[in-house]
Enzyme design. Sequence first.
Site: not given
Length: 215
Positions: A13, A88, A127, A160, A171
């Site tokens: 996204k 969400r 990431r 992160r 998640r």
Amino acid sequence: MKLILLGPPGAGKGTQAKMLTDRFRIPQIATGDILRGAVQAGTALGLQAKSFMDAGALVPDEVVIGIVRERLQQEDCSAGFILDGFPRTVAQADALQATLAGLNRRLDRVISLTVDADALVERLTGRRTCRNCGRGFHVLFDPPRQEQLCDACGGELYQRDDDREETIRKRLTVYAQQTSPLIAYYQAAGLLTELDGMQAIADVQEQVLAALQAA
Ligand code: ADP
Ligand code: ADP
Ligand code: ZN
């Protein structure tokens, strides 16, 4: 162009949103980025959000709804916006609907990116995120030109806290339980386009642009 990018953590996204903001000159509204900014700045909002984020849980609806409601009324959203990571939950989607109706606006399209669970874990563990502008990179799939530095702004890249395997699994479960019902929600509203997010970044981008042209 008033757009939602929907999809599980790691679906792409943010990567797609950044490309669309350059192209359409409309802002990306990423609630995750806003919340991380607040945590870093140590504001009351940040203090409230941090424990939820660290646990891989959702921040309470009323908190994020308030953020987005305010953000959508800012001048730079007048030509459109890209919502990334919001809504969400169904409650957030209902609140968005009400906010937009109050502003006499409506969504043009909701694009849902579909990616296999294994690929999501691979994407999230690799990431790297820019501390300064929030752009995402991937150590293998989208490496920065210079190691540890953002191509866009030269900022420092970091991993992160919630991009560790255990939190990632949490998640993904939260997405399946609380967010995936939005696919049927926006399908019923006639706004949904589902795209195969498993392809290379540039190919996904092409499909997104084609979907927007049709909208
Ligand atoms: P999201 O915002 O949905 O959580 P990101 O856009 O941050 O996802 O992408 C997650 C990770 O996967 C990043 O490291 C990004 O560079 C990488 N990525 C994004 N899209 C693709 C893709 N189509 N193929 C391979 N890797 C991708
Ligand atoms: P990703 O797309 O990789 O899952 P985000 O940056 O969108 O990550 O979100 C990171 C965290 O911020 C989420 O796990 C959640 O704790 C919080 N968050 C972001 N957006 C929302 C939202 N709309 N509602 C509730 N919590 C949110
Ligand atoms: Zn940057």
